[in-house]
Motif scaffolding. Structure first.
Motif, PDB file in Angstrom:
ATOM      1  N   GLY A 108      -0.080  11.396   1.444  1.00 13.83           N
ATOM      2  CA  GLY A 108       0.689  10.294   0.396  1.00 13.83           C
ATOM      3  C   GLY A 108       0.044   9.205   0.596  1.00 13.83           C
ATOM      4  O   GLY A 108       0.698   8.216   0.282  1.00 13.83           O
ATOM      5  N   VAL A 109      -1.107   9.118   1.166  1.00 11.64           N
ATOM      6  CA  VAL A 109      -1.708   7.604   1.337  1.00 11.64           C
ATOM      7  C   VAL A 109      -1.974   6.890   0.031  1.00 11.64           C
ATOM      8  O   VAL A 109      -1.744   5.783  -0.715  1.00 11.64           O
ATOM      9  N   ALA A 110      -3.078   7.811  -0.993  1.00  5.72           N
ATOM     10  CA  ALA A 110      -3.412   7.259  -2.128  1.00  5.72           C
ATOM     11  C   ALA A 110      -2.173   7.032  -3.010  1.00  5.72           C
ATOM     12  O   ALA A 110      -2.131   6.207  -3.921  1.00  5.72           O
ATOM     13  N   THR A 111      -1.233   8.210  -3.119  1.00  2.00           N
ATOM     14  CA  THR A 111      -0.141   8.109  -3.985  1.00  2.00           C
ATOM     15  C   THR A 111       0.797   6.883  -3.695  1.00  2.00           C
ATOM     16  O   THR A 111       1.134   6.216  -4.601  1.00  2.00           O
ATOM     17  N   GLY A 112       0.986   6.908  -2.254  1.00  2.00           N
ATOM     18  CA  GLY A 112       1.783   5.476  -1.731  1.00  2.00           C
ATOM     19  C   GLY A 112       1.208   4.299  -2.104  1.00  2.00           C
ATOM     20  O   GLY A 112       1.934   3.259  -2.522  1.00  2.00           O
ATOM     21  N   LEU A 113      -0.175   4.084  -2.010  1.00  2.00           N
ATOM     22  CA  LEU A 113      -0.804   2.890  -2.403  1.00  2.00           C
ATOM     23  C   LEU A 113      -0.624   2.633  -4.106  1.00  2.00           C
ATOM     24  O   LEU A 113      -0.188   1.715  -4.634  1.00  2.00           O
ATOM     25  N   GLY A 114      -0.514   3.876  -4.720  1.00  2.00           N
ATOM     26  CA  GLY A 114      -0.421   3.679  -6.371  1.00  2.00           C
ATOM     27  C   GLY A 114       0.971   3.194  -6.565  1.00  2.00           C
ATOM     28  O   GLY A 114       1.117   2.253  -7.318  1.00  2.00           O
ATOM     29  N   THR A 115       1.974   3.630  -5.858  1.00  2.00           N
ATOM     30  CA  THR A 115       3.480   3.158  -5.842  1.00  2.00           C
ATOM     31  C   THR A 115       3.497   1.648  -5.646  1.00  2.00           C
ATOM     32  O   THR A 115       4.482   0.917  -6.262  1.00  2.00           O
ATOM     33  N   LEU A 116       2.713   1.342  -4.993  1.00  2.00           N
ATOM     34  CA  LEU A 116       2.678  -0.284  -4.691  1.00  2.00           C
ATOM     35  C   LEU A 116       2.033  -1.163  -5.570  1.00  2.00           C
ATOM     36  O   LEU A 116       2.394  -2.418  -5.654  1.00  2.00           O
ATOM     37  N   LEU A 117       1.337  -0.538  -6.484  1.00  2.00           N
ATOM     38  CA  LEU A 117       0.328  -1.627  -7.190  1.00  2.00           C
ATOM     39  C   LEU A 117       1.071  -2.410  -8.411  1.00  2.00           C
ATOM     40  O   LEU A 117       0.904  -3.319  -8.712  1.00  2.00           O
ATOM     41  N   PRO A 118       2.217  -1.491  -8.880  1.00  2.00           N
ATOM     42  CA  PRO A 118       2.979  -2.217  -9.732  1.00  2.00           C
ATOM     43  C   PRO A 118       3.948  -3.369  -9.106  1.00  2.00           C
ATOM     44  O   PRO A 118       4.576  -4.370  -9.902  1.00  2.00           O
ATOM     45  N   LEU A 119       3.633  -3.559  -8.100  1.00  2.00           N
ATOM     46  CA  LEU A 119       4.660  -4.768  -7.169  1.00  2.00           C
ATOM     47  C   LEU A 119       3.949  -6.113  -7.318  1.00  2.00           C
ATOM     48  O   LEU A 119       4.715  -6.978  -6.820  1.00  2.00           O
ATOM     49  N   GLY A 120       2.560  -6.131  -7.762  1.00  2.00           N
ATOM     50  CA  GLY A 120       1.777  -7.268  -7.911  1.00  2.00           C
ATOM     51  C   GLY A 120       0.639  -7.203  -7.042  1.00  2.00           C
ATOM     52  O   GLY A 120       0.189  -6.585  -6.428  1.00  2.00           O
ATOM     53  N   MET A 121      -0.242  -8.277  -7.924  1.00  2.00           N
ATOM     54  CA  MET A 121      -1.646  -8.205  -7.343  1.00  2.00           C
ATOM     55  C   MET A 121      -1.807  -8.736  -6.026  1.00  2.00           C
ATOM     56  O   MET A 121      -2.617  -8.471  -5.104  1.00  2.00           O
ATOM     57  N   ASP A 122      -0.765  -9.635  -5.308  1.00  2.00           N
ATOM     58  CA  ASP A 122      -0.766 -10.057  -4.132  1.00  2.00           C
ATOM     59  C   ASP A 122      -0.523  -8.866  -3.242  1.00  2.00           C
ATOM     60  O   ASP A 122      -1.457  -8.886  -2.330  1.00  2.00           O
ATOM     61  N   MET A 123       0.562  -8.092  -3.404  1.00  2.00           N
ATOM     62  CA  MET A 123       0.686  -7.126  -2.559  1.00  2.00           C
ATOM     63  C   MET A 123      -0.403  -5.975  -2.569  1.00  2.00           C
ATOM     64  O   MET A 123      -1.044  -5.694  -1.285  1.00  2.00           O
ATOM     65  N   THR A 124      -0.793  -5.853  -3.626  1.00  2.00           N
ATOM     66  CA  THR A 124      -1.814  -4.826  -3.958  1.00  2.00           C
ATOM     67  C   THR A 124      -3.470  -5.290  -3.015  1.00  2.00           C
ATOM     68  O   THR A 124      -4.006  -4.798  -2.372  1.00  2.00           O
ATOM     69  N   GLY A 125      -3.644  -6.638  -3.362  1.00  2.00           N
ATOM     70  CA  GLY A 125      -4.728  -7.264  -2.357  1.00  2.00           C
ATOM     71  C   GLY A 125      -4.664  -7.285  -1.200  1.00  2.00           C
ATOM     72  O   GLY A 125      -5.573  -6.771  -0.257  1.00  2.00           O
ATOM     73  N   LEU A 126      -3.463  -7.365  -0.451  1.00  2.00           N
ATOM     74  CA  LEU A 126      -3.255  -7.492   0.838  1.00  2.00           C
ATOM     75  C   LEU A 126      -3.308  -6.014   1.388  1.00  2.00           C
ATOM     76  O   LEU A 126      -3.919  -5.753   2.437  1.00  2.00           O
ATOM     77  N   VAL A 127      -2.935  -5.105   0.800  1.00  2.00           N
ATOM     78  CA  VAL A 127      -2.937  -3.690   1.211  1.00  2.00           C
ATOM     79  C   VAL A 127      -4.247  -3.109   1.204  1.00  2.00           C
ATOM     80  O   VAL A 127      -4.715  -2.712   2.091  1.00  2.00           O
ATOM     81  N   ILE A 128      -5.035  -3.494   0.039  1.00  2.00           N
ATOM     82  CA  ILE A 128      -6.512  -2.989  -0.028  1.00  2.00           C
ATOM     83  C   ILE A 128      -7.394  -3.826   1.065  1.00  2.00           C
ATOM     84  O   ILE A 128      -8.278  -3.150   1.627  1.00  2.00           O
ATOM     85  N   ILE A 129      -6.957  -4.927   1.250  1.00  2.00           N
ATOM     86  CA  ILE A 129      -8.085  -5.527   2.401  1.00  2.00           C
ATOM     87  C   ILE A 129      -7.769  -5.171   3.557  1.00  2.00           C
ATOM     88  O   ILE A 129      -8.809  -4.695   4.352  1.00  2.00           O
ATOM     89  N   THR A 130      -6.568  -4.725   3.962  1.00  2.00           N
ATOM     90  CA  THR A 130      -6.165  -4.115   5.283  1.00  2.00           C
ATOM     91  C   THR A 130      -6.819  -3.059   5.518  1.00  2.00           C
ATOM     92  O   THR A 130      -7.332  -2.732   6.542  1.00  2.00           O
ATOM     93  N   TRP A 131      -6.673  -2.238   4.362  1.00  2.00           N
ATOM     94  CA  TRP A 131      -7.232  -0.873   4.620  1.00  2.00           C
ATOM     95  C   TRP A 131      -8.866  -0.817   4.624  1.00  2.00           C
ATOM     96  O   TRP A 131      -9.468  -0.229   5.583  1.00  2.00           O
ATOM     97  N   LEU A 133     -10.672  -3.572   5.735  1.00  2.00           N
ATOM     98  CA  LEU A 133     -11.110  -4.270   7.069  1.00  2.00           C
ATOM     99  C   LEU A 133     -10.981  -3.178   8.224  1.00  2.00           C
ATOM    100  O   LEU A 133     -11.765  -2.939   9.059  1.00  2.00           O
ATOM    101  N   THR A 134      -9.859  -2.290   8.075  1.00  2.00           N
ATOM    102  CA  THR A 134      -9.710  -1.307   9.145  1.00  2.00           C
ATOM    103  C   THR A 134     -10.983  -0.286   9.127  1.00  2.00           C
ATOM    104  O   THR A 134     -11.416   0.286  10.170  1.00  2.00           O
ATOM    105  N   ILE A 135     -11.252   0.087   7.870  1.00  2.00           N
ATOM    106  CA  ILE A 135     -12.427   1.303   8.021  1.00  2.00           C
ATOM    107  C   ILE A 135     -13.764   0.615   8.363  1.00  2.00           C
ATOM    108  O   ILE A 135     -14.503   1.108   9.033  1.00  2.00           O
TER     109      ILE A 135
END
Length: 198
Positions: A108-131, A133-135
């Motif tokens: 459910g990681v990619a699908t979970g990320l998909g559900t967060l994308l409509p919450l705004g570009m700030d949230m999307t950016g923070l989540v993607i950057i965190t992922w 950076l950890t990688i």
């Protein structure tokens, strides 16, 4: 009326989420079931290990979109924020427990990320950057998913707190699905998706 609308969207989201991109692509290509090969997780990371970047990209886009679409539709239908969060969770539950594939799905990681994308570009950016950076630092896709899941409720609490509860529940669901990965990480036996030492 709101309860009925939420129920209809949630049930629909569950069955949309159950359409697993990795399994469908493997069936289309005549490849082995990804639940029986590699990490045995039908997701983009395992598709990258088993096949190639193009296959992984197709699966990632498919799984992201099936998370985005139900949440966007619910938003435009005027569904309240908390209800939208639960619709997102229903989508991820469909991915994790797909009735079309014997209730054996992905994490459910990619699908979970998909559900967060409509919450705004700030949230999307923070989540993607965190992922990312950890990688970049660790090379572990599973650790990136776990750390991002832990960080997501903190991010959303400071951006759109009305979504904190469902995002927290979604994060818990993703972490629970990664318990086996956590054990392998502790034992030092988890496989990296990127190995900078090679």
């Amino acid at each position: 009326m709101i309860i009925l609308t939420t129920l209809i969207f949630s049930v629909s989201a569950y069955f949309i989420g159950a359409l697993n991109g990795a399994i469908l692509l493997c069936k289309l290509k005549g490849w082995p079931d990804p639940r029986l090969e590699g990490s045995k997780n039908p997701g983009a990371t395992n598709m990258l290990r088993l096949h190639h970047a193009q296959a992984a990209s197709l699966v990632l886009i498919f799984d992201l979109l099936k998370g985005v679409i139900p949440v966007y539709l619910a938003y435009f239908a005027g569904v309240p924020p908390v209800a939208i969060g639960f619709i997102g969770i229903a989508t991820c539950l469909g991915h994790i427990f797909p009735p079309y594939f014997g209730f054996k799905g992905g994490k459910g990681v990619a699908t979970g990320l998909g559900t967060l994308l409509p919450l705004g570009m700030d949230m999307t950016g923070l989540v993607i950057i965190t992922w990312l950076l950890t990688i970049a630092v660790s090379g572990y896709a599973s650790l990136a998913a776990i750390i991002t899941a832990i960080a997501a409720p903190i991010f959303i609490e400071n951006i759109k707190p009305e979504f904190t509860l469902p995002v927290l529940m979604l994060s818990c669901l993703i972490i629970i699905k990664h318990i086996s990965n956590i054990r392998r990480l502790i034992r030092g036996k988890e496989k990296k998706i990127v190995n900078w030492k090679q």
